[in-house]
Design a protein around this motif. Structure first.
Motif, PDB file in Angstrom:
ATOM      1  N   PHE A  54       0.788  -1.051  -0.015  1.00 34.55           N
ATOM      2  CA  PHE A  54      -0.102  -0.146  -0.145  1.00 34.55           C
ATOM      3  C   PHE A  54       0.874   1.095  -0.114  1.00 34.55           C
ATOM      4  O   PHE A  54       0.335   2.210  -0.667  1.00 34.55           O
ATOM      5  CB  PHE A  54      -0.989  -0.054   1.322  1.00 34.55           C
ATOM      6  N   LEU A  55       1.980   1.167   0.742  1.00 33.76           N
ATOM      7  CA  LEU A  55       3.042   2.351   0.727  1.00 33.76           C
ATOM      8  C   LEU A  55       3.439   2.691  -0.442  1.00 33.76           C
ATOM      9  O   LEU A  55       3.738   3.929  -0.899  1.00 33.76           O
ATOM     10  CB  LEU A  55       4.101   2.287   1.767  1.00 33.76           C
ATOM     11  N   PHE A  56       3.579   1.781  -1.388  1.00 32.76           N
ATOM     12  CA  PHE A  56       3.948   2.157  -2.820  1.00 32.76           C
ATOM     13  C   PHE A  56       3.017   3.087  -3.510  1.00 32.76           C
ATOM     14  O   PHE A  56       3.460   3.584  -4.646  1.00 32.76           O
ATOM     15  CB  PHE A  56       4.306   0.762  -3.572  1.00 32.76           C
ATOM     16  N   PHE A  57       1.738   3.032  -3.363  1.00 24.96           N
ATOM     17  CA  PHE A  57       0.542   3.635  -3.861  1.00 24.96           C
ATOM     18  C   PHE A  57       0.451   5.003  -3.052  1.00 24.96           C
ATOM     19  O   PHE A  57      -0.606   5.744  -3.583  1.00 24.96           O
ATOM     20  CB  PHE A  57      -0.711   2.706  -4.084  1.00 24.96           C
ATOM     21  N   LEU A  58       1.034   5.370  -2.119  1.00 23.89           N
ATOM     22  CA  LEU A  58       0.772   6.528  -1.301  1.00 23.89           C
ATOM     23  C   LEU A  58       1.805   7.569  -1.486  1.00 23.89           C
ATOM     24  O   LEU A  58       2.904   7.297  -1.967  1.00 23.89           O
ATOM     25  CB  LEU A  58       0.525   6.184   0.051  1.00 23.89           C
ATOM     26  N   THR A  59       1.479   8.812  -1.220  1.00 23.67           N
ATOM     27  CA  THR A  59       2.268   9.826  -1.219  1.00 23.67           C
ATOM     28  C   THR A  59       2.639  10.437   0.054  1.00 23.67           C
ATOM     29  O   THR A  59       1.512  10.795   0.765  1.00 23.67           O
ATOM     30  CB  THR A  59       1.934  10.910  -2.242  1.00 23.67           C
ATOM     31  N   VAL A  60       3.818  10.860   0.561  1.00 26.39           N
ATOM     32  CA  VAL A  60       3.823  11.864   1.580  1.00 26.39           C
ATOM     33  C   VAL A  60       3.489  13.229   1.399  1.00 26.39           C
ATOM     34  O   VAL A  60       3.980  13.768   0.621  1.00 26.39           O
ATOM     35  CB  VAL A  60       5.513  11.398   2.423  1.00 26.39           C
ATOM     36  N   ILE A  61       2.622  13.606   2.298  1.00 27.72           N
ATOM     37  CA  ILE A  61       2.015  14.949   1.920  1.00 27.72           C
ATOM     38  C   ILE A  61       2.901  15.928   2.868  1.00 27.72           C
ATOM     39  O   ILE A  61       2.797  15.901   4.147  1.00 27.72           O
ATOM     40  CB  ILE A  61       0.723  14.996   2.426  1.00 27.72           C
ATOM     41  N   ILE A  62       3.885  16.457   2.303  1.00 27.72           N
ATOM     42  CA  ILE A  62       4.799  17.348   3.033  1.00 27.72           C
ATOM     43  C   ILE A  62       4.214  18.808   3.021  1.00 27.72           C
ATOM     44  O   ILE A  62       3.999  19.582   1.852  1.00 27.72           O
ATOM     45  CB  ILE A  62       6.263  17.656   2.224  1.00 27.72           C
ATOM     46  N   GLU A  63       3.912  19.117   4.274  1.00 32.90           N
ATOM     47  CA  GLU A  63       3.494  20.485   4.320  1.00 32.90           C
ATOM     48  C   GLU A  63       3.509  21.213   5.880  1.00 32.90           C
ATOM     49  O   GLU A  63       3.868  20.468   6.646  1.00 32.90           O
ATOM     50  CB  GLU A  63       1.770  20.406   4.162  1.00 32.90           C
ATOM     51  N   SER A  64       3.488  22.306   5.803  1.00 32.65           N
ATOM     52  CA  SER A  64       3.731  22.902   7.167  1.00 32.65           C
ATOM     53  C   SER A  64       2.456  23.030   8.280  1.00 32.65           C
ATOM     54  O   SER A  64       1.721  23.847   8.059  1.00 32.65           O
ATOM     55  CB  SER A  64       4.363  24.417   6.736  1.00 32.65           C
ATOM     56  N   SER A  65       2.097  21.719   8.553  1.00 38.16           N
ATOM     57  CA  SER A  65       0.967  21.525   9.222  1.00 38.16           C
ATOM     58  C   SER A  65       1.422  20.831  10.603  1.00 38.16           C
ATOM     59  O   SER A  65       2.262  20.089  10.427  1.00 38.16           O
ATOM     60  CB  SER A  65      -0.085  20.821   8.659  1.00 38.16           C
ATOM     61  N   TRP A  66       0.660  20.736  11.549  1.00 41.13           N
ATOM     62  CA  TRP A  66       0.795  20.051  13.003  1.00 41.13           C
ATOM     63  C   TRP A  66       0.644  18.517  12.523  1.00 41.13           C
ATOM     64  O   TRP A  66       1.239  17.770  13.035  1.00 41.13           O
ATOM     65  CB  TRP A  66      -0.239  20.234  13.901  1.00 41.13           C
ATOM     66  N   ARG A  67      -0.279  18.432  11.692  1.00 47.25           N
ATOM     67  CA  ARG A  67      -0.256  16.733  11.286  1.00 47.25           C
ATOM     68  C   ARG A  67       1.006  15.921  10.595  1.00 47.25           C
ATOM     69  O   ARG A  67       1.398  15.131  10.869  1.00 47.25           O
ATOM     70  CB  ARG A  67      -1.625  16.337  10.166  1.00 47.25           C
ATOM     71  N   PHE A  68       1.487  16.934   9.700  1.00 43.82           N
ATOM     72  CA  PHE A  68       2.922  16.603   9.054  1.00 43.82           C
ATOM     73  C   PHE A  68       3.745  16.286  10.029  1.00 43.82           C
ATOM     74  O   PHE A  68       4.536  15.534  10.370  1.00 43.82           O
ATOM     75  CB  PHE A  68       3.205  17.429   7.899  1.00 43.82           C
ATOM     76  N   TYR A  69       4.072  17.464  11.042  1.00 44.06           N
ATOM     77  CA  TYR A  69       5.110  17.465  11.985  1.00 44.06           C
ATOM     78  C   TYR A  69       4.902  16.381  13.029  1.00 44.06           C
ATOM     79  O   TYR A  69       5.790  15.469  13.562  1.00 44.06           O
ATOM     80  CB  TYR A  69       5.041  18.794  12.560  1.00 44.06           C
ATOM     81  N   ILE A  70       3.565  16.130  13.508  1.00 42.54           N
ATOM     82  CA  ILE A  70       3.366  14.895  14.364  1.00 42.54           C
ATOM     83  C   ILE A  70       3.768  13.630  13.772  1.00 42.54           C
ATOM     84  O   ILE A  70       4.484  12.838  14.426  1.00 42.54           O
ATOM     85  CB  ILE A  70       1.989  15.064  14.984  1.00 42.54           C
ATOM     86  N   GLY A  71       3.187  13.619  12.638  1.00 43.00           N
ATOM     87  CA  GLY A  71       3.453  12.112  11.606  1.00 43.00           C
ATOM     88  C   GLY A  71       5.179  12.130  11.514  1.00 43.00           C
ATOM     89  O   GLY A  71       5.519  10.913  11.704  1.00 43.00           O
ATOM     90  N   LEU A  72       5.646  12.799  11.460  1.00 40.42           N
ATOM     91  CA  LEU A  72       7.417  12.888  11.069  1.00 40.42           C
ATOM     92  C   LEU A  72       7.811  12.558  12.562  1.00 40.42           C
ATOM     93  O   LEU A  72       8.873  11.832  12.484  1.00 40.42           O
ATOM     94  CB  LEU A  72       7.870  14.370  10.668  1.00 40.42           C
ATOM     95  N   ILE A  73       7.560  13.067  13.545  1.00 36.94           N
ATOM     96  CA  ILE A  73       8.164  12.817  14.962  1.00 36.94           C
ATOM     97  C   ILE A  73       7.824  11.270  15.392  1.00 36.94           C
ATOM     98  O   ILE A  73       8.839  10.761  15.867  1.00 36.94           O
ATOM     99  CB  ILE A  73       7.369  13.844  16.073  1.00 36.94           C
ATOM    100  N   ILE A  74       6.653  10.951  14.900  1.00 37.88           N
ATOM    101  CA  ILE A  74       6.145   9.636  15.410  1.00 37.88           C
ATOM    102  C   ILE A  74       6.991   8.672  14.338  1.00 37.88           C
ATOM    103  O   ILE A  74       7.361   7.682  15.017  1.00 37.88           O
ATOM    104  CB  ILE A  74       4.830   9.412  15.352  1.00 37.88           C
ATOM    105  N   TYR A  75       7.147   8.825  13.093  1.00 34.25           N
ATOM    106  CA  TYR A  75       7.999   8.019  12.121  1.00 34.25           C
ATOM    107  C   TYR A  75       9.093   8.234  12.718  1.00 34.25           C
ATOM    108  O   TYR A  75       9.740   6.868  12.776  1.00 34.25           O
ATOM    109  CB  TYR A  75       8.051   8.758  10.964  1.00 34.25           C
ATOM    110  N   ILE A  76       9.929   9.209  12.893  1.00 29.22           N
ATOM    111  CA  ILE A  76      11.244   9.222  13.229  1.00 29.22           C
ATOM    112  C   ILE A  76      11.596   8.365  14.750  1.00 29.22           C
ATOM    113  O   ILE A  76      12.568   7.605  14.982  1.00 29.22           O
ATOM    114  CB  ILE A  76      11.745  10.532  13.484  1.00 29.22           C
TER     115      ILE A  76
END
Length: 173
Positions: free
Chosen positions: A56-78
């Motif tokens: 499924f990840l092959f069909f998805l795109t990381v939505i890079i934006e300056s939003s709290w959702r992106f930064y929380i996702g990035l922190i959790i991912y890291i």
């Protein structure tokens, strides 16, 4: 950014780092104990959900934006990647008794599974995919059944020492 790129660090840690530290640890990490009843069904759902996450990840795109959702996702991912690396390092070098109770294994009997959950939730948040989040939830629920069979195997193999370890250390967190 393509979602499959999120998998590269995970795969390098999970397989590359583990094989560099201890090639025998790869065999131990891929060992699934014998299962019975609902565990067998859970095992197959676990494997299918695992494959589904990767595909499924092959069909998805990381939505890079300056939003709290992106930064929380990035922190959790890291954080998921960091916990995965630490748990892999700890797993690669078991104690003299043969099971792991060093490092993160002092806090959780299954830190690798916990790190997978954190990492995959980070992926779901970065791609903003509810479907991926649902697959991750199925993966986590079925991994619980895998963990139960692993614990039964550890009790058979390590006996009292593992039972004492179970009394001291929680299954997850």
């Amino acid at each position: 950014m393509d979602g499959f790129l999120l998998l590269i660090p995970f795969l390098l840690i999970r397989f590359g780092l583990l094989s560099i530290i201890n090639k025998d640890a790869i065999k131990r990490a891929s060992h699934f104990p014998s299962m019975s009843g609902n565990e067998i069904l859970a095992y197959w759902i676990y494997q299918i959900s695992n494959i589904a996450i990767f595909v499924f990840l092959f069909f998805l795109t990381v939505i890079i934006e300056s939003s709290w959702r992106f930064y929380i996702g990035l922190i959790i991912y890291i954080l998921g990647l960091i916990f995965c690396a630490i748990s892999v390092i700890n797993f690669a070098v078991p104690s003299n008794e043969g099971f792991n109770h060093n490092g993160l294994y002092r806090c959780s009997r299954n830190p690798m599974y916990v790190s997978y959950l954190i990492y995959f939730i980070g992926c779901a948040l970065l791609t903003q995919s509810l479907v991926l989040c649902g697959i991750v939830l199925i993966f986590q629920i079925t991994s619980h059944w895998i963990i139960l069979s692993e614990e039964r195997w550890c009790i058979e193999k390590f006996g009292k020492e593992y039972k004492q370890y179970m009394k001291k250390v929680r299954r997850y967190i």
